[in-house]
Scaffold this motif. Structure first.
Motif, PDB file in Angstrom:
ATOM      1  N   LEU A   1      -8.312   5.052  -5.946  1.00  0.00           N
ATOM      2  CA  LEU A   1      -7.274   5.272  -4.947  1.00  0.00           C
ATOM      3  C   LEU A   1      -6.356   4.057  -4.864  1.00  0.00           C
ATOM      4  CD1 LEU A   1      -7.965   6.685  -1.413  1.00  0.00           C
ATOM      5  CD2 LEU A   1      -6.827   4.488  -1.627  1.00  0.00           C
ATOM      6  N   THR A   2      -5.065   4.305  -4.722  1.00  0.00           N
ATOM      7  CA  THR A   2      -4.104   3.235  -4.477  1.00  0.00           C
ATOM      8  C   THR A   2      -3.262   3.607  -3.257  1.00  0.00           C
ATOM      9  OG1 THR A   2      -2.486   4.211  -6.001  1.00  0.00           O
ATOM     10  CG2 THR A   2      -3.985   2.549  -6.902  1.00  0.00           C
ATOM     11  N   ALA A   3      -2.539   2.636  -2.735  1.00  0.00           N
ATOM     12  CA  ALA A   3      -1.729   2.852  -1.536  1.00  0.00           C
ATOM     13  C   ALA A   3      -0.369   2.203  -1.726  1.00  0.00           C
ATOM     14  CB  ALA A   3      -2.447   2.284  -0.312  1.00  0.00           C
ATOM     15  N   ALA A   4       0.482   2.348  -0.733  1.00  0.00           N
ATOM     16  CA  ALA A   4       1.835   1.792  -0.802  1.00  0.00           C
ATOM     17  C   ALA A   4       2.153   1.054   0.486  1.00  0.00           C
ATOM     18  CB  ALA A   4       2.865   2.902  -1.038  1.00  0.00           C
ATOM     19  N   VAL A   5       2.841  -0.058   0.340  1.00  0.00           N
ATOM     20  CA  VAL A   5       3.392  -0.787   1.484  1.00  0.00           C
ATOM     21  C   VAL A   5       4.903  -0.622   1.402  1.00  0.00           C
ATOM     22  CG1 VAL A   5       3.679  -3.023   2.600  1.00  0.00           C
ATOM     23  CG2 VAL A   5       1.493  -2.439   1.529  1.00  0.00           C
ATOM     24  N   CYS A   6       5.446   0.226   2.250  1.00  0.00           N
ATOM     25  CA  CYS A   6       6.880   0.515   2.238  1.00  0.00           C
ATOM     26  C   CYS A   6       7.588  -0.570   3.049  1.00  0.00           C
ATOM     27  CB  CYS A   6       7.142   1.903   2.791  1.00  0.00           C
ATOM     28  SG  CYS A   6       6.369   3.200   1.780  1.00  0.00           S
ATOM     29  N   SER A   7       8.483  -1.301   2.375  1.00  0.00           N
ATOM     30  CA  SER A   7       8.929  -2.579   2.916  1.00  0.00           C
ATOM     31  C   SER A   7      10.446  -2.751   2.870  1.00  0.00           C
ATOM     32  CB  SER A   7       8.264  -3.712   2.118  1.00  0.00           C
ATOM     33  OG  SER A   7       8.802  -4.967   2.457  1.00  0.00           O
ATOM     34  N   PHE A   8      11.007  -3.167   3.997  1.00  0.00           N
ATOM     35  CA  PHE A   8      12.416  -3.552   4.053  1.00  0.00           C
ATOM     36  C   PHE A   8      12.617  -5.022   3.702  1.00  0.00           C
ATOM     37  CE2 PHE A   8      12.531   0.107   7.020  1.00  0.00           C
ATOM     38  CZ  PHE A   8      13.657   0.773   6.556  1.00  0.00           C
TER      39      PHE A   8
ATOM     40  N   PHE B   1     -14.573   5.559   2.018  1.00  0.00           N
ATOM     41  CA  PHE B   1     -14.623   6.199   0.713  1.00  0.00           C
ATOM     42  C   PHE B   1     -14.547   5.165  -0.403  1.00  0.00           C
ATOM     43  CE2 PHE B   1     -12.091   7.565  -2.936  1.00  0.00           C
ATOM     44  CZ  PHE B   1     -12.905   8.560  -3.457  1.00  0.00           C
ATOM     45  N   ASN B   2     -13.665   4.211  -0.260  1.00  0.00           N
ATOM     46  CA  ASN B   2     -13.513   3.187  -1.296  1.00  0.00           C
ATOM     47  C   ASN B   2     -14.781   2.354  -1.448  1.00  0.00           C
ATOM     48  OD1 ASN B   2     -11.260   2.360  -3.076  1.00  0.00           O
ATOM     49  ND2 ASN B   2     -11.659   0.345  -2.214  1.00  0.00           N
ATOM     50  N   THR B   3     -15.444   2.085  -0.329  1.00  0.00           N
ATOM     51  CA  THR B   3     -16.706   1.341  -0.382  1.00  0.00           C
ATOM     52  C   THR B   3     -17.774   2.128  -1.123  1.00  0.00           C
ATOM     53  OG1 THR B   3     -16.176   0.240   1.721  1.00  0.00           O
ATOM     54  CG2 THR B   3     -18.482   0.238   1.024  1.00  0.00           C
ATOM     55  N   GLU B   4     -17.807   3.446  -0.895  1.00  0.00           N
ATOM     56  CA  GLU B   4     -18.761   4.286  -1.615  1.00  0.00           C
ATOM     57  C   GLU B   4     -18.517   4.262  -3.118  1.00  0.00           C
ATOM     58  OE1 GLU B   4     -18.282   8.093   0.144  1.00  0.00           O
ATOM     59  OE2 GLU B   4     -19.339   7.573   2.005  1.00  0.00           O
ATOM     60  N   GLU B   5     -17.283   4.001  -3.508  1.00  0.00           N
ATOM     61  CA  GLU B   5     -16.958   3.911  -4.933  1.00  0.00           C
ATOM     62  C   GLU B   5     -17.227   2.513  -5.491  1.00  0.00           C
ATOM     63  OE1 GLU B   5     -13.092   5.584  -6.012  1.00  0.00           O
ATOM     64  OE2 GLU B   5     -14.337   7.334  -6.432  1.00  0.00           O
ATOM     65  N   ARG B   6     -17.838   1.665  -4.672  1.00  0.00           N
ATOM     66  CA  ARG B   6     -18.171   0.293  -5.076  1.00  0.00           C
ATOM     67  C   ARG B   6     -16.935  -0.511  -5.443  1.00  0.00           C
ATOM     68  NH1 ARG B   6     -22.399   0.810  -9.689  1.00  0.00           N
ATOM     69  NH2 ARG B   6     -21.304   2.771 -10.094  1.00  0.00           N
ATOM     70  N   ARG B   7     -15.865  -0.296  -4.679  1.00  0.00           N
ATOM     71  CA  ARG B   7     -14.637  -1.060  -4.842  1.00  0.00           C
ATOM     72  C   ARG B   7     -14.408  -1.905  -3.601  1.00  0.00           C
ATOM     73  NH1 ARG B   7     -11.685  -2.518  -8.994  1.00  0.00           N
ATOM     74  NH2 ARG B   7      -9.703  -2.172  -7.927  1.00  0.00           N
ATOM     75  N   ASP B   8     -14.100  -3.178  -3.803  1.00  0.00           N
ATOM     76  CA  ASP B   8     -13.869  -4.107  -2.701  1.00  0.00           C
ATOM     77  C   ASP B   8     -12.388  -4.337  -2.430  1.00  0.00           C
ATOM     78  OD1 ASP B   8     -16.600  -4.543  -2.240  1.00  0.00           O
ATOM     79  OD2 ASP B   8     -16.683  -6.060  -3.813  1.00  0.00           O
ATOM     80  N   THR B   9     -11.531  -3.624  -3.136  1.00  0.00           N
ATOM     81  CA  THR B   9     -10.092  -3.802  -2.960  1.00  0.00           C
ATOM     82  C   THR B   9      -9.382  -2.457  -3.082  1.00  0.00           C
ATOM     83  OG1 THR B   9      -9.749  -4.177  -5.331  1.00  0.00           O
ATOM     84  CG2 THR B   9     -10.113  -6.125  -3.951  1.00  0.00           C
ATOM     85  N   ILE B  10      -8.169  -2.417  -2.553  1.00  0.00           N
ATOM     86  CA  ILE B  10      -7.255  -1.302  -2.800  1.00  0.00           C
ATOM     87  C   ILE B  10      -5.915  -1.906  -3.210  1.00  0.00           C
ATOM     88  CG2 ILE B  10      -5.935   0.576  -1.762  1.00  0.00           C
ATOM     89  CD1 ILE B  10      -8.310   1.280  -0.084  1.00  0.00           C
ATOM     90  N   LEU B  11      -5.498  -1.582  -4.419  1.00  0.00           N
ATOM     91  CA  LEU B  11      -4.215  -2.058  -4.895  1.00  0.00           C
ATOM     92  C   LEU B  11      -3.096  -1.323  -4.169  1.00  0.00           C
ATOM     93  CD1 LEU B  11      -2.604  -3.754  -6.988  1.00  0.00           C
ATOM     94  CD2 LEU B  11      -2.692  -1.751  -8.491  1.00  0.00           C
ATOM     95  N   THR B  12      -2.103  -2.061  -3.717  1.00  0.00           N
ATOM     96  CA  THR B  12      -0.946  -1.454  -3.068  1.00  0.00           C
ATOM     97  C   THR B  12       0.316  -1.826  -3.835  1.00  0.00           C
ATOM     98  OG1 THR B  12      -0.696  -3.351  -1.566  1.00  0.00           O
ATOM     99  CG2 THR B  12      -1.984  -1.491  -0.772  1.00  0.00           C
ATOM    100  N   TYR B  13       1.236  -0.888  -3.883  1.00  0.00           N
ATOM    101  CA  TYR B  13       2.545  -1.141  -4.468  1.00  0.00           C
ATOM    102  C   TYR B  13       3.546  -1.341  -3.333  1.00  0.00           C
ATOM    103  CZ  TYR B  13       0.108   0.945  -8.407  1.00  0.00           C
ATOM    104  OH  TYR B  13      -0.820   1.229  -9.379  1.00  0.00           O
ATOM    105  N   VAL B  14       4.305  -2.416  -3.391  1.00  0.00           N
ATOM    106  CA  VAL B  14       5.302  -2.690  -2.368  1.00  0.00           C
ATOM    107  C   VAL B  14       6.566  -1.922  -2.751  1.00  0.00           C
ATOM    108  CG1 VAL B  14       6.633  -4.449  -1.153  1.00  0.00           C
ATOM    109  CG2 VAL B  14       4.295  -4.946  -1.919  1.00  0.00           C
ATOM    110  N   ILE B  15       6.835  -0.851  -2.032  1.00  0.00           N
ATOM    111  CA  ILE B  15       7.965   0.019  -2.319  1.00  0.00           C
ATOM    112  C   ILE B  15       9.141  -0.389  -1.434  1.00  0.00           C
ATOM    113  CG2 ILE B  15       8.768   2.396  -2.427  1.00  0.00           C
ATOM    114  CD1 ILE B  15       6.439   1.653  -4.358  1.00  0.00           C
ATOM    115  N   ASP B  16      10.229  -0.795  -2.068  1.00  0.00           N
ATOM    116  CA  ASP B  16      11.378  -1.279  -1.314  1.00  0.00           C
ATOM    117  C   ASP B  16      12.065  -0.142  -0.557  1.00  0.00           C
ATOM    118  OD1 ASP B  16      11.217  -3.981  -2.061  1.00  0.00           O
ATOM    119  OD2 ASP B  16      12.187  -3.552  -3.985  1.00  0.00           O
ATOM    120  N   LEU B  17      12.275  -0.364   0.719  1.00  0.00           N
ATOM    121  CA  LEU B  17      13.100   0.507   1.553  1.00  0.00           C
ATOM    122  C   LEU B  17      14.418  -0.205   1.841  1.00  0.00           C
ATOM    123  CD1 LEU B  17      10.526   1.764   4.224  1.00  0.00           C
ATOM    124  CD2 LEU B  17      11.180   2.889   2.089  1.00  0.00           C
TER     125      LEU B  17
END
Length: 287
Positions: free
Chosen positions: A234-241, A120-136
């Motif tokens: 679209l964005t995503a999250a990296v849930c991180s300890f 889906f992201n490629t169809e939107e002509r985006r080469d990246t997805i920004l992720t937020y590192v969410i502290d666990l």
């Protein structure tokens, strides 16, 4: 498959990079290394490449399912060297990178594979997805002094903010922002200023000449943007300890922290809907 060095992998294991998406896991220690690898395998990555010290061990059910590289993960710039070596060796595939005790969540990940999201992201002509590192962090440090517990994981439900990213002349960079929050914000006196940001372009499509720089930025400015010019992406999250683990391991901070919990702590539900509801990622135009 196990490789004695990064160069050995590039020489003999390049076939693992023939088809993406590929996940790269940098094992700083053995804490939740197996669960991190399983999480990536379950997400649907075509290959998982693990960079680990030679004495680290992997569980029997995953050791044959990954490409394991003996690597000095504690060396300075170890992450950048490893990722850039893969960038140079691979074709135009999607690549994801993380550390151990970090877990990728994206919108609807319970029912859709990472390949579907990237298509889906490629169809939107985006080469990246920004992720937020969410502290666990573990809710009870008495029970879990290392601050890591999958069963007692908590996160901050608020306290996140963004500032415009500046160039060397103090001008705002187009569609680039520095994001802050979580433990790095609440305990910033223990965090060096260059490491306080929580934004990371963890998912990107490879291309010739691309290079990962220190600070989780790329040499192509467009790769560092949070969205395309015409709408939100679209964005995503990296849930991180990782931050909690470091704060409790560091002698300079461990005795100052009796608990990571505060009035804005909530149990982590290990579900993308919670992150969407809290505004910690967004589906963009993907439904």
């Amino acid at each position: 498959m196990r490789y004695s060095s990064l160069s050995d992998f590039i020489s003999k294991g390049r076939q693992a990079l023939a088809k993406g998406p590929v996940a790269l896991v940098m094992a700083e220690d053995e804490v939740e290394l197996d669960s991190t690898i399983r999480h990536n395998l379950d997400a649907g990555f075509k290959a998982v490449v693990v960079f680990a010290m030679p004495h680290f061990t992997l569980a029997g059910d995953i050791v044959e399912r990954v490409h394991r590289i003996d690597y000095a993960t504690s060396d300075e710039s170890a992450l950048e060297r490893a990722v850039n070596a893969v960038i140079s060796a691979a074709g135009p595939i999607w690549i994801y990178y993380c550390y151990n005790a970090e877990y990728l969540f994206y919108p609807f990940c319970e029912s859709r594979t990472v390949s579907e999201m990237l298509a889906f992201n490629t169809e939107e002509r985006r080469d990246t997805i920004l992720t937020y590192v969410i502290d666990l962090y573990a809710g009870d440090l008495g029970q879990h002094p290392g601050a890591v517990s999958l069963e007692d994981a908590h996160l901050d439900k608020s306290g996140y903010y963004a500032l415009s990213r500046k160039d060397r002349w103090n001008n705002d960079l187009d569609r680039q922002m520095d994001f802050y929050g979580g433990l790095r914000w609440r305990f910033e006196e223990h965090i060096p200023k260059p490491r306080r940001r929580i934004d990371r372009v963890s998912l990107f499509r490879n291309k010739p000449g691309l290079e990962l720089l220190p600070g989780h930025l790329f040499n192509d400015p467009e790769y560092n943007t949070y969205s395309c010019p015409w709408h939100h992406n679209l964005t995503a999250a990296v849930c991180s300890f990782r931050t909690a683990k470091a704060l409790k391991r560091n002698p300079g901070s461990t005795f100052d922290i009796e608990t990571f919990r505060w009035h804005n702590s909530v149990p982590f539900e290990w579900h993308s809907q919670q992150l969407l509801d809290l505004g910690l990622m967004e589906p963009g135009q993907w439904f």
